[in-house]
Design an enzyme around this catalytic site. Structure first.
Site, PDB file in Angstrom:
ATOM      1  N   HIS A  22      -6.140  20.289   1.118  1.00 56.12           N
ATOM      2  CA  HIS A  22      -6.759  21.323   1.943  1.00 56.12           C
ATOM      3  C   HIS A  22      -7.880  20.622   2.715  1.00 56.12           C
ATOM      4  CE1 HIS A  22      -4.531  24.073  -0.538  1.00 56.12           C
ATOM      5  NE2 HIS A  22      -5.252  23.811  -1.611  1.00 56.12           N
ATOM      6  N   HIS A  65       0.264  21.970  -9.348  1.00 53.17           N
ATOM      7  CA  HIS A  65      -0.486  22.127 -10.594  1.00 53.17           C
ATOM      8  C   HIS A  65       0.465  22.333 -11.790  1.00 53.17           C
ATOM      9  CE1 HIS A  65      -3.985  22.143  -8.100  1.00 53.17           C
ATOM     10  NE2 HIS A  65      -3.733  23.321  -7.590  1.00 53.17           N
ATOM     11  N   GLN A  68     -11.724  21.574   3.086  1.00 57.00           N
ATOM     12  CA  GLN A  68     -12.572  21.586   1.891  1.00 57.00           C
ATOM     13  C   GLN A  68     -13.334  20.271   1.692  1.00 57.00           C
ATOM     14  OE1 GLN A  68     -10.365  23.051  -1.534  1.00 57.00           O
ATOM     15  NE2 GLN A  68      -9.601  24.807  -0.366  1.00 57.00           N
ATOM     16  N   HIS A  79       1.653  30.626  -0.566  1.00 61.61           N
ATOM     17  CA  HIS A  79       0.450  30.168  -1.259  1.00 61.61           C
ATOM     18  C   HIS A  79       0.584  30.201  -2.769  1.00 61.61           C
ATOM     19  CE1 HIS A  79      -3.580  30.586  -3.084  1.00 61.61           C
ATOM     20  NE2 HIS A  79      -3.954  29.736  -2.146  1.00 61.61           N
ATOM     21  N   HIS A 110       1.477  26.918  -5.023  1.00 60.04           N
ATOM     22  CA  HIS A 110       0.558  26.853  -6.159  1.00 60.04           C
ATOM     23  C   HIS A 110       1.135  27.688  -7.298  1.00 60.04           C
ATOM     24  CE1 HIS A 110      -2.966  26.464  -3.082  1.00 60.04           C
ATOM     25  NE2 HIS A 110      -2.755  25.278  -3.618  1.00 60.04           N
ATOM     26  N   ASP A 166      -5.978  17.655  -3.117  1.00 60.14           N
ATOM     27  CA  ASP A 166      -6.278  19.077  -3.203  1.00 60.14           C
ATOM     28  C   ASP A 166      -7.595  19.449  -2.528  1.00 60.14           C
ATOM     29  OD1 ASP A 166      -6.235  21.730  -3.837  1.00 60.14           O
ATOM     30  OD2 ASP A 166      -6.130  21.487  -5.988  1.00 60.14           O
TER      31      ASP A 166
END
Length: 449
Positions: free
Chosen positions: A58, A269, A61, A207, A232, A320
């Site tokens: 991302h 994950h 971030q 998402h 995710h 991430d």
């Protein structure tokens, strides 16, 4: 135009080889020969590896890296961290997003990543309305990847709900939200964008099961066409419990029973799985998209890597939240998490085999599959390479060099080629000053708001 690289030692699919000459044309490897001498115009290096794909990022971030390390009034968790992330997401302009992404991608190349899977969900203007160009933010991400020189697998994110059962989105999510009709238009615009980007690939990213309903997910999968599908899943215990209450099954369990999960899928994950889910996911060929540094930073939990690997599962790594950018540290954190959980050593390799090499080869292979790319030094693969500076360790063998890079950091990245272009030399990106200056200006603007 054809160029060539000559390495004294190189890691090929069949193992280490000496005096390897690699010819490159149009961003791909044209030929590989070992046991040959360098020619006059060849680039030369001591030890060459295939570069590693970063399967989950991302980009925006990176702007908040290090800014979420103050404890709140209660117990901190992913959910409290997300509040700060939303504040940054709501404040960033397209110019700032592009500057931050370019800085990040430059840092990825310096770390030894050659391709990034951008799980892109910051779509809209600050008020939540579409830009006149619905793919404005995606174009900024693509421009940043081109500026830094990293290959891009763009994964536009469908995000419609704040929780299971089709819950209405929160105000903090307004820049992420699409309905199916608008997302179709977004995907078409992104497809056109990727067609104009050298080495670009396009996939799709629902998402999560909390942000897309089962009906929406069914409608989304065909939009991927032949591209990868990332989602995710099972990152936090709360997510698992909420999914059981809403859908009657655990998240990975539900996906395996209701979606055509196969090797095109990357489950990001997948931390909290039961044994049956772990084994079935491995059998289906889905890639586990592991983000060890972020998962540790957020306190998510430990992926069942030993069981997954024993069942034949494949995995890759991503950065991430981009709190820290390092191939070596992602791999080390993954291995150390297994050691801590199992109270044993050298967990993710076979008896008698180098752990560093096992980690490296799997991250390259699994990451490439997840991003619809190829990461190996053989004809037809992407011309993405890392050379390591081995000047301080002349006494070490090839596998020991990989172990020292990942576990001791006595070896560092020297040069990185992306699609045949040398973007990093002596550990430094060729455009570092320009990209870094733009990033600093953008961060000063953001922090003064």
């Amino acid at each position: 135009m054809r160029t060539a690289i000559h390495a004294k030692r190189a890691l090929l699919p069949q193992g280490w080889a000496s005096d390897v000459r690699i010819e490159v044309a149009y961003g791909q490897i044209h030929s590989v020969a070992s046991g040959v001498t360098a020619q006059t115009d060849d680039e030369t290096c001591n030890l060459l590896l295939p570069a590693v794909p970063n399967l989950h990022s991302h980009a925006f971030q990176r702007a908040m890296a290090g800014l979420a390390e103050v404890r709140g009034p209660g117990d901190d968790s992913f959910w409290s961290w997300r509040t700060l992330m939303y504040r940054f997401a709501l404040s960033m302009s397209p110019d700032q997003v592009e500057a931050v992404a370019a800085q990040l991608y430059m840092e990825m190349l310096e770390a030894g990543f050659s391709r990034v899977g951008e799980f892109h969900y910051l779509h809209h203007d600050k008020d939540g309305q579409h830009y006149a160009n619905i793919a404005e933010m995606a174009e900024r991400v693509a421009a940043a990847s081109a500026d830094a020189g990293i290959s891009l697998t763009l994964l536009p994110v469908f995000y419609a709900h704040s929780g299971f059962g089709g819950a209405a989105p929160s105000e903090g999510q307004r820049r992420f939200i699409h309905d199916l009709e608008a997302f179709n238009r977004q995907m078409e615009a992104c497809r056109t964008l990727i067609e104009s980007l050298p080495n670009g690939q396009l996939g799709i990213a629902p998402h999560s099961l909390r942000a897309a309903t089962p009906d929406e997910l069914t409608a989304l999968v065909p939009l991927a066409k032949q591209g990868p599908i990332h989602i995710h899943v099972s990152e936090q215990v709360k997510e698992v419990e909420d999914c059981k209450e809403s859908l009657g099954a655990r998240p990975v369990e539900w996906l395996l029973h209701n979606m055509p999960v196969d090797e095109r899928w990357c489950l990001i994950h997948a931390t909290h799985m039961l044994e049956a889910e772990t084994v079935e996911m491995a059998k289906r060929g889905a890639i586990a998209g592991l983000c060890p540094i972020t998962e540790a930073n957020l306190g998510d939990g430990i992926f069942d890597g030993v069981r997954f690997r024993s069942a034949g599962g494949r995995w890759g790594v991503g950065s991430d939240s981009n709190v820290l950018i390092s191939v070596a540290q992602e791999l080390r954190q993954l291995e150390y998490s297994q050691r801590l959980g199992l109270r044993s050593r050298n967990a993710l390799t076979d008896p008698g085999r180098s752990t560093g090499r096992a980690l490296f080869e799997e991250a390259a292979r699994g990451g490439a599959r997840a991003l619809n790319a190829a990461a190996s030094i053989q004809a037809g693969s992407d011309a993405d390479f890392i050379s390591l500076d081995v000047s301080s360790v002349p006494h070490l063998s090839d596998d020991q060099i990989l172990d020292s890079w990942i576990f001791a950091e006595t070896v560092t990245v020297d040069c990185v080629w992306s699609a045949g272009r040398k973007m990093v030399e002596q550990g430094r990106h060729i455009h570092r000053d320009r990209i870094d200056n733009r990033f600093r200006r953008a961060m000063q603007e953001l922090m003064s708001q």
